[in-house]
Design a protein around this motif. Structure first.
Motif, PDB file in Angstrom:
ATOM      1  N   VAL A  64      -4.508  -1.812   7.449  1.00 39.99           N
ATOM      2  CA  VAL A  64      -5.080  -0.357   6.211  1.00 39.99           C
ATOM      3  C   VAL A  64      -3.543   0.189   5.915  1.00 39.99           C
ATOM      4  N   SER A  65      -2.375   0.112   6.074  1.00 40.28           N
ATOM      5  CA  SER A  65      -0.690   1.356   6.089  1.00 40.28           C
ATOM      6  C   SER A  65      -0.875   2.144   5.236  1.00 40.28           C
ATOM      7  N   ASN A  66      -1.438   2.827   5.562  1.00 38.51           N
ATOM      8  CA  ASN A  66      -1.805   4.209   4.420  1.00 38.51           C
ATOM      9  C   ASN A  66      -1.072   5.152   4.602  1.00 38.51           C
ATOM     10  N   GLY A  67      -0.902   6.702   4.617  1.00 39.75           N
ATOM     11  CA  GLY A  67      -0.315   7.973   4.779  1.00 39.75           C
ATOM     12  C   GLY A  67       0.710   7.795   5.707  1.00 39.75           C
ATOM     13  N   ILE A  68       1.776   8.220   5.129  1.00 39.21           N
ATOM     14  CA  ILE A  68       3.334   9.152   5.159  1.00 39.21           C
ATOM     15  C   ILE A  68       4.081  10.574   5.684  1.00 39.21           C
ATOM     16  N   GLY A  69       4.116  10.858   6.406  1.00 43.77           N
ATOM     17  CA  GLY A  69       4.480  12.233   5.893  1.00 43.77           C
ATOM     18  C   GLY A  69       5.800  13.045   7.314  1.00 43.77           C
ATOM     19  N   TRP A  70       6.039  14.017   7.342  1.00 45.72           N
ATOM     20  CA  TRP A  70       6.950  13.800   7.829  1.00 45.72           C
ATOM     21  C   TRP A  70       6.557  15.879   8.470  1.00 45.72           C
ATOM     22  N   SER A  71       7.005  16.156   9.323  1.00 47.77           N
ATOM     23  CA  SER A  71       7.319  18.036   9.710  1.00 47.77           C
ATOM     24  C   SER A  71       8.167  18.668   8.992  1.00 47.77           C
ATOM     25  N   PRO A  72       8.560  19.776   8.505  1.00 50.09           N
ATOM     26  CA  PRO A  72       9.164  20.453   7.860  1.00 50.09           C
ATOM     27  C   PRO A  72      10.605  20.629   8.699  1.00 50.09           C
ATOM     28  N   ASP A  73      10.461  20.479   9.287  1.00 51.35           N
ATOM     29  CA  ASP A  73      11.872  20.041  10.677  1.00 51.35           C
ATOM     30  C   ASP A  73      12.629  18.806  10.606  1.00 51.35           C
TER      31      ASP A  73
ATOM     32  N   ILE B  28      -0.883   6.805   9.188  1.00 48.84           N
ATOM     33  CA  ILE B  28      -2.343   6.557   9.193  1.00 48.84           C
ATOM     34  C   ILE B  28      -2.604   5.027   9.209  1.00 48.84           C
ATOM     35  N   ASP B  29      -2.761   4.402   9.739  1.00 46.40           N
ATOM     36  CA  ASP B  29      -3.368   3.385   9.708  1.00 46.40           C
ATOM     37  C   ASP B  29      -4.907   3.337   9.594  1.00 46.40           C
ATOM     38  N   SER B  30      -6.030   3.465   8.879  1.00 52.58           N
ATOM     39  CA  SER B  30      -7.293   3.064   7.863  1.00 52.58           C
ATOM     40  C   SER B  30      -8.269   3.647   9.177  1.00 52.58           C
ATOM     41  N   PRO B  31      -8.279   2.331   9.362  1.00 52.03           N
ATOM     42  CA  PRO B  31      -9.280   1.466  10.444  1.00 52.03           C
ATOM     43  C   PRO B  31      -9.555   2.289  11.432  1.00 52.03           C
ATOM     44  N   THR B  32      -8.260   3.410  11.900  1.00 55.65           N
ATOM     45  CA  THR B  32      -8.252   3.010  13.494  1.00 55.65           C
ATOM     46  C   THR B  32      -8.828   4.976  13.370  1.00 55.65           C
ATOM     47  N   ARG B  33      -9.193   5.685  12.144  1.00 52.64           N
ATOM     48  CA  ARG B  33      -9.478   7.025  11.977  1.00 52.64           C
ATOM     49  C   ARG B  33      -9.118   7.713  12.757  1.00 52.64           C
ATOM     50  N   ARG B  34      -7.798   7.315  12.691  1.00 52.03           N
ATOM     51  CA  ARG B  34      -6.937   9.095  12.891  1.00 52.03           C
ATOM     52  C   ARG B  34      -5.775   9.409  12.202  1.00 52.03           C
ATOM     53  N   ILE B  35      -4.973   9.630  12.330  1.00 50.68           N
ATOM     54  CA  ILE B  35      -3.286  10.480  12.073  1.00 50.68           C
ATOM     55  C   ILE B  35      -2.796  10.703  12.891  1.00 50.68           C
ATOM     56  N   ASP B  36      -1.975   9.527  13.570  1.00 57.45           N
ATOM     57  CA  ASP B  36      -1.244   9.453  14.309  1.00 57.45           C
ATOM     58  C   ASP B  36       0.799  10.164  14.712  1.00 57.45           C
ATOM     59  N   VAL B  37       1.026  10.911  15.253  1.00 56.83           N
ATOM     60  CA  VAL B  37       2.538  11.167  15.465  1.00 56.83           C
ATOM     61  C   VAL B  37       3.194  10.947  16.263  1.00 56.83           C
TER      62      VAL B  37
ATOM     63  N   ASN C 209       0.814  -1.450  -0.205  1.00 58.96           N
ATOM     64  CA  ASN C 209       0.088  -0.074  -0.414  1.00 58.96           C
ATOM     65  C   ASN C 209       0.833   1.232  -0.161  1.00 58.96           C
ATOM     66  N   ASP C 210       0.574   2.208   1.033  1.00 58.69           N
ATOM     67  CA  ASP C 210       1.389   3.732   0.361  1.00 58.69           C
ATOM     68  C   ASP C 210       2.562   3.429   0.881  1.00 58.69           C
TER      69      ASP C 210
ATOM     70  N   ALA D 260       7.452   1.969   3.557  1.00 63.01           N
ATOM     71  CA  ALA D 260       6.803   1.651   3.042  1.00 63.01           C
ATOM     72  C   ALA D 260       5.609   0.032   3.718  1.00 63.01           C
ATOM     73  N   GLY D 261       4.519   0.678   2.849  1.00 63.69           N
ATOM     74  CA  GLY D 261       3.616   0.073   4.216  1.00 63.69           C
ATOM     75  C   GLY D 261       2.693  -1.633   2.798  1.00 63.69           C
ATOM     76  N   THR D 262       2.121  -2.015   4.302  1.00 62.97           N
ATOM     77  CA  THR D 262       1.381  -3.233   3.505  1.00 62.97           C
ATOM     78  C   THR D 262      -0.287  -3.548   4.409  1.00 62.97           C
ATOM     79  N   MET D 263      -1.113  -4.025   3.881  1.00 60.83           N
ATOM     80  CA  MET D 263      -1.796  -4.365   4.312  1.00 60.83           C
ATOM     81  C   MET D 263      -2.447  -5.958   3.582  1.00 60.83           C
ATOM     82  N   ARG D 264      -3.523  -6.629   4.288  1.00 60.99           N
ATOM     83  CA  ARG D 264      -4.528  -7.906   3.814  1.00 60.99           C
ATOM     84  C   ARG D 264      -5.044  -7.238   3.100  1.00 60.99           C
ATOM     85  N   TYR D 265      -5.261  -8.283   1.577  1.00 53.27           N
ATOM     86  CA  TYR D 265      -5.863  -7.681   0.753  1.00 53.27           C
ATOM     87  C   TYR D 265      -7.432  -8.342   1.151  1.00 53.27           C
ATOM     88  N   ASP D 266      -7.249  -8.712   2.556  1.00 53.48           N
ATOM     89  CA  ASP D 266      -9.095  -8.623   2.845  1.00 53.48           C
ATOM     90  C   ASP D 266      -8.663  -7.998   4.361  1.00 53.48           C
ATOM     91  N   GLU D 267      -8.378  -6.824   3.956  1.00 53.91           N
ATOM     92  CA  GLU D 267      -8.270  -6.026   5.636  1.00 53.91           C
ATOM     93  C   GLU D 267      -8.457  -6.507   7.018  1.00 53.91           C
TER      94      GLU D 267
END
Length: 226
Positions: free
Chosen positions: A142-151, A158-167, A98-99, A110-117
């Protein structure tokens, strides 16, 4: 109401991962389930389509040209001349890529997920240019979005089913920078969709696309909806 011009009309089964290639001045994106990587040069209008042999979860530009591909069975390198080789090959039945995102130090998360989630069936790992793989998370759905702060001090995930963006704090340990101290940054309310793709802008604000929500949101560094 805002109006939009269509840059590329392309229909996808599961279109994802828009990435701006600064060196080549082109847009890269993928269709996961059709195993396609697309590029578009807005200056010339040139478009390309690369058909991969496997479902592709992400495609990112490499510093020396070509692409790094997060594929069903591992991470592969496609050279500018079209050559291909595996950076890390690890097939797992029922699992796909996945993403993915390139960290400030040039490593690939790099993230992965099962086809059946299935919960716990996905992973997040860090890969270096020499093929070294290091597990970061081994129990995601469902391993998803990844990003870093400018510094470069924070990593968002994001692990999508959690409904959270974690930091996480993104810190150096034994010469390697890794995310530690995972905690919620934003929780997406019920009915608004699921957090999916993510990017961080120059002001440190976090942008997230909502799957089944039909929306893109921007959150300030303090977690406020902007």
């Amino acid at each position: 109401m805002s109006t939009y011009d269509i840059a590329v009309r392309e229909y996808a089964t599961l279109g994802e991962g828009p990435t701006w290639d600064t060196d080549a001045q082109r847009l890269i994106w993928i269709d996961i389930l059709r195993s396609r990587v697309y590029t578009y040069d807005p200056a010339s209008g040139r478009r390309t389509i690369l058909v991969t042999e496997q479902h592709v979860g992400a495609a990112k530009p490499r510093a020396g040209g070509g692409l790094v591909l997060n594929l069903r069975d591992g991470v592969g390198l496609r050279d500018a001349d079209g050559g291909f080789r595996w950076l890390h090959h690890e097939p797992v039945p029922g699992r796909r890529a996945n993403d993915a995102a390139v960290a400030p130090d040039g490593s690939l998360f790099a993230g992965t997920m099962r086809y059946d989630e299935a919960p716990g069936g996905g992973t997040l790992a860090r890969f270096t240019a020499d093929g070294l793989a290091q597990a970061v998370l081994d129990d995601v759905a469902v391993s998803n979005g990844i990003g870093w702060s400018p510094d470069g001090q924070l990593m968002y995930y994001i692990d999508s089913p959690t409904r959270r963006i974690d930091v996480f704090d993104y810190v150096e340990t034994d010469g390697v920078r890794l995310p530690v101290d995972r905690r919620p940054f934003v929780t997406i309310e019920e009915g608004a969709g699921f957090p999916d793709g993510l990017t961080v802008d120059a002001e440190g604000c976090v942008w997230v696309a909502l799957w089944e929500g039909g929306a893109v949101r921007r959150y300030t560094p303090s977690g406020e909806l902007d």
